[in-house]
Design an enzyme around this catalytic site. Structure first.
Site, mmCIF file in Angstrom:
data_model
loop_
_atom_site.group_PDB
_atom_site.id
_atom_site.type_symbol
_atom_site.label_atom_id
_atom_site.label_comp_id
_atom_site.label_asym_id
_atom_site.label_seq_id
_atom_site.Cartn_x
_atom_site.Cartn_y
_atom_site.Cartn_z
ATOM 1 N N LYS A 1 -1.517 0.952 -9.920
ATOM 2 C CA LYS A 1 -2.295 -0.109 -9.269
ATOM 3 C C LYS A 1 -1.771 -0.297 -7.844
ATOM 4 O O LYS A 1 -0.779 0.300 -7.436
ATOM 5 C CB LYS A 1 -2.165 -1.438 -10.018
ATOM 6 C CG LYS A 1 -2.501 -1.385 -11.506
ATOM 7 C CD LYS A 1 -3.966 -1.186 -11.782
ATOM 8 C CE LYS A 1 -4.225 -1.144 -13.288
ATOM 9 N NZ LYS A 1 -5.639 -0.824 -13.585
ATOM 10 N N SER B 1 -10.004 2.487 -12.847
ATOM 11 C CA SER B 1 -9.595 1.172 -12.324
ATOM 12 C C SER B 1 -9.193 1.198 -10.859
ATOM 13 O O SER B 1 -9.119 0.156 -10.219
ATOM 14 C CB SER B 1 -8.443 0.606 -13.149
ATOM 15 O OG SER B 1 -7.264 1.368 -12.953
#
Length: 244
Positions: A99, A38
């Site tokens: 993230k 991701s």
């Protein structure tokens, strides 16, 4: 024959070593392994990195198993837009995610015609490649690579699928004491856009700031124990690479 005193000394040494390790892991540095794609191209599956626990102060999630010893964050230092952050997902307060921080408390985040907007201002991005291939799970995808410039002038790389499937979104208004995160692999990331599983992340859920990669290997080529493949599987060029 080993004397009782020697055994006791060894036990004490192990105990002290364990205490020191827990202190370092809780207050200073913690290693993390990247299991998903991701955050490509910034982070690859198989990267191992260090996260500084002191960057944003301390909460119960700074300690192993998140013991209920702190009911709020102490020594808090505001994270900066663009930081790559490890946090506990709000859905279970247990799973670690990593993230990039995009939205600060009070910000409005929205995608319009594939472009990212923060507080109604389009985030500038310049295309650097039109022919990259990266991973999305176990499959490879064709992407455009961009350099994205955030309002604080932080520049980082992002990738989007060539057909731009994520075109538009409703506005996301970041609540007080919360943050909005996106994966750099924009079309292959479960992040704050998915309100039921990640959503807005409270400041108490921040674990630390990702600083640098200390080891990296490609398990699709061979496991760490397959030493005869190390020349191909170990990514020596990623050792001690600073995360930006």
């Amino acid at each position: 024959m080993i004397s009782k005193a020697v055994i006791i000394d060894n036990i004490k040494t192990l105990f002290y070593a364990l205490i020191i390790a827990v202190i370092i892991r809780s207050l200073l540095l913690q290693p993390f392994y990247i299991p998903s794609s991701s955050m490509e191209p910034t982070l690859l599956v198989g990267d191992r990195l260090f996260v500084t626990k002191y960057s944003y102060g301390y909460s119960k999630h700074s300690f192993p198993f998140s013991p209920p010893i702190l009911n709020k964050r102490i020594m808090f230092s505001e994270p900066k837009r663009g930081d790559v952050v490890v946090f506990k997902t709000p859905a279970d307060n247990r799973t670690d995610y990593i993230k990039r921080l995009i939205g600060l408390p009070g910000d409005t985040i929205q995608f319009l015609d594939t472009n990212l907007y923060i507080n109604n201002s389009e985030i500038l991005k310049s295309r650097t490649s039109i022919s990259d291939k990266i991973f999305c799970g176990n499959r490879t995808i064709d992407v455009f690579t961009f350099e994205e410039k955030l309002p604080n002038n932080k520049i980082h790389k992002t990738v989007y699928l060539k057909n731009f499937p994520f075109n538009n979104s409703d506005p996301f208004i970041v609540p007080k004491d919360h943050y909005f995160f996106l994966g750099d692999n924009r079309d292959c990331s479960k992040d704050s856009r998915f309100l039921s599983s990640v959503g807005y992340v409270h400041k108490d859920n921040l674990v630390g700031k990702a600083q640098f990669i200390f080891f990296s290997s490609d398990k699709s080529i061979g496991s760490f124990f397959a030493f005869w493949k190390w020349h191909k599987s170990i990514r020596f060029n990623r050792f001690f690479k600073k995360i930006i």
